[in-house]
Scaffold this motif. Structure first.
Motif, PDB file in Angstrom:
ATOM      1  N   TYR A  10      55.355  39.339  42.799  1.00  0.00           N
ATOM      2  CA  TYR A  10      56.674  39.423  42.218  1.00  0.00           C
ATOM      3  C   TYR A  10      56.390  39.144  40.729  1.00  0.00           C
ATOM      4  O   TYR A  10      55.436  38.371  40.418  1.00  0.00           O
ATOM      5  N   TYR A  11      57.328  39.549  39.747  1.00  0.00           N
ATOM      6  CA  TYR A  11      57.307  39.309  38.405  1.00  0.00           C
ATOM      7  C   TYR A  11      57.195  37.904  38.214  1.00  0.00           C
ATOM      8  O   TYR A  11      56.400  37.376  37.375  1.00  0.00           O
ATOM      9  N   GLU A  12      57.768  36.977  38.891  1.00  0.00           N
ATOM     10  CA  GLU A  12      57.611  35.413  38.730  1.00  0.00           C
ATOM     11  C   GLU A  12      56.314  34.784  39.041  1.00  0.00           C
ATOM     12  O   GLU A  12      55.819  33.663  38.514  1.00  0.00           O
ATOM     13  N   ASP A  13      55.446  35.655  39.630  1.00  0.00           N
ATOM     14  CA  ASP A  13      53.827  35.283  40.173  1.00  0.00           C
ATOM     15  C   ASP A  13      52.805  35.328  38.872  1.00  0.00           C
ATOM     16  O   ASP A  13      52.005  35.086  38.739  1.00  0.00           O
ATOM     17  N   THR A  14      53.550  36.319  37.981  1.00  0.00           N
ATOM     18  CA  THR A  14      52.729  36.669  36.564  1.00  0.00           C
ATOM     19  C   THR A  14      52.817  36.065  35.485  1.00  0.00           C
ATOM     20  O   THR A  14      53.908  35.360  35.410  1.00  0.00           O
ATOM     21  N   ASP A  15      51.842  36.026  34.580  1.00  0.00           N
ATOM     22  CA  ASP A  15      52.013  35.513  33.320  1.00  0.00           C
ATOM     23  C   ASP A  15      52.081  36.536  32.269  1.00  0.00           C
ATOM     24  O   ASP A  15      52.534  37.581  32.455  1.00  0.00           O
ATOM     25  N   TYR A  21      49.434  34.501  37.682  1.00  0.00           N
ATOM     26  CA  TYR A  21      49.021  33.114  37.255  1.00  0.00           C
ATOM     27  C   TYR A  21      47.936  32.747  38.123  1.00  0.00           C
ATOM     28  O   TYR A  21      47.977  32.397  39.363  1.00  0.00           O
ATOM     29  N   TYR A  22      46.968  32.164  37.506  1.00  0.00           N
ATOM     30  CA  TYR A  22      45.722  31.570  38.300  1.00  0.00           C
ATOM     31  C   TYR A  22      46.357  30.620  39.579  1.00  0.00           C
ATOM     32  O   TYR A  22      45.885  30.644  40.678  1.00  0.00           O
ATOM     33  N   ALA A  23      47.088  29.600  39.215  1.00  0.00           N
ATOM     34  CA  ALA A  23      47.586  28.572  40.071  1.00  0.00           C
ATOM     35  C   ALA A  23      48.331  28.998  41.145  1.00  0.00           C
ATOM     36  O   ALA A  23      48.382  28.547  42.230  1.00  0.00           O
ATOM     37  N   ASN A  24      48.951  30.468  40.867  1.00  0.00           N
ATOM     38  CA  ASN A  24      49.617  31.051  41.890  1.00  0.00           C
ATOM     39  C   ASN A  24      48.774  31.462  43.372  1.00  0.00           C
ATOM     40  O   ASN A  24      49.301  31.506  44.522  1.00  0.00           O
ATOM     41  N   TYR A  25      47.512  31.756  43.031  1.00  0.00           N
ATOM     42  CA  TYR A  25      46.687  31.888  44.265  1.00  0.00           C
ATOM     43  C   TYR A  25      46.760  30.810  45.170  1.00  0.00           C
ATOM     44  O   TYR A  25      46.692  30.816  46.303  1.00  0.00           O
ATOM     45  N   PRO A  67      42.021  40.254  38.757  1.00  0.00           N
ATOM     46  CA  PRO A  67      43.292  40.128  38.691  1.00  0.00           C
ATOM     47  C   PRO A  67      44.290  40.813  39.536  1.00  0.00           C
ATOM     48  O   PRO A  67      43.874  42.138  39.981  1.00  0.00           O
ATOM     49  N   ALA A  68      45.061  40.056  40.114  1.00  0.00           N
ATOM     50  CA  ALA A  68      46.119  41.137  40.713  1.00  0.00           C
ATOM     51  C   ALA A  68      47.320  41.109  39.794  1.00  0.00           C
ATOM     52  O   ALA A  68      47.395  40.479  38.855  1.00  0.00           O
ATOM     53  N   ARG A  69      48.171  42.256  40.003  1.00  0.00           N
ATOM     54  CA  ARG A  69      49.068  42.461  39.063  1.00  0.00           C
ATOM     55  C   ARG A  69      50.708  42.675  39.766  1.00  0.00           C
ATOM     56  O   ARG A  69      50.722  42.717  41.099  1.00  0.00           O
TER      57      ARG A  69
END
Length: 129
Positions: A10-15, A21-25, A67-69
């Protein structure tokens, strides 16, 4: 046995760069571990309430490979690598199709509700494959 957990970025998962964003993994693999435990037939709420036992991450190694997007469909693959009387070591990979994006090794331990280390109960060792 490998457990697969599907999720969407989701958009909230990205930087700001539009990548996860790395911590979201770490959040992704935590969700997958929760579902893996559930599939094993382990009720963590009951385990805490009736046996005073919780699981905790003791050690984590992580490799960020690609990266995931936003809007990617991902799969977290969880496999038991090793189990002893006191710990469970899991391999958890995040995939986009056949592409490996993130690879981790997670060591789980059992703790009492007071935070003291304890051995994994025999019934848990029998259940976990």
């Amino acid at each position: 046995m490998m457990h697969e957990f599907a999720l969407r970025v989701y958009y909230e998962d990205t930087d700001l760069a539009g990548i996860v964003y790395y911590a979201n993994y770490l959040r992704f693999i935590e969700r997958a571990r929760t579902e893996w435990v559930r599939v094993q037939g382990i009720d963590q709420t009951r385990l805490k309430k009736e046996e005073g036992l919780v699981f905790a991450v003791r050690h984590l190694e992580a490799d960020y490979l690609a990266p995931a997007r936003f809007d990617d469909d991902l799969t977290v693959c969880t496999r038991v690598k090793q189990m002893t009387g006191a710990r469970i070591v899991l391999n958890q990979d995040v995939m986009r199709g056949t592409d490996l994006l993130f690879s981790s090794q997670v060591t789980l331990v059992a703790l009492t509700v007071d935070g003291q280390p304890t051995r994994l109960p025999a019934n848990i060792r029998r259940i976990v494959h």
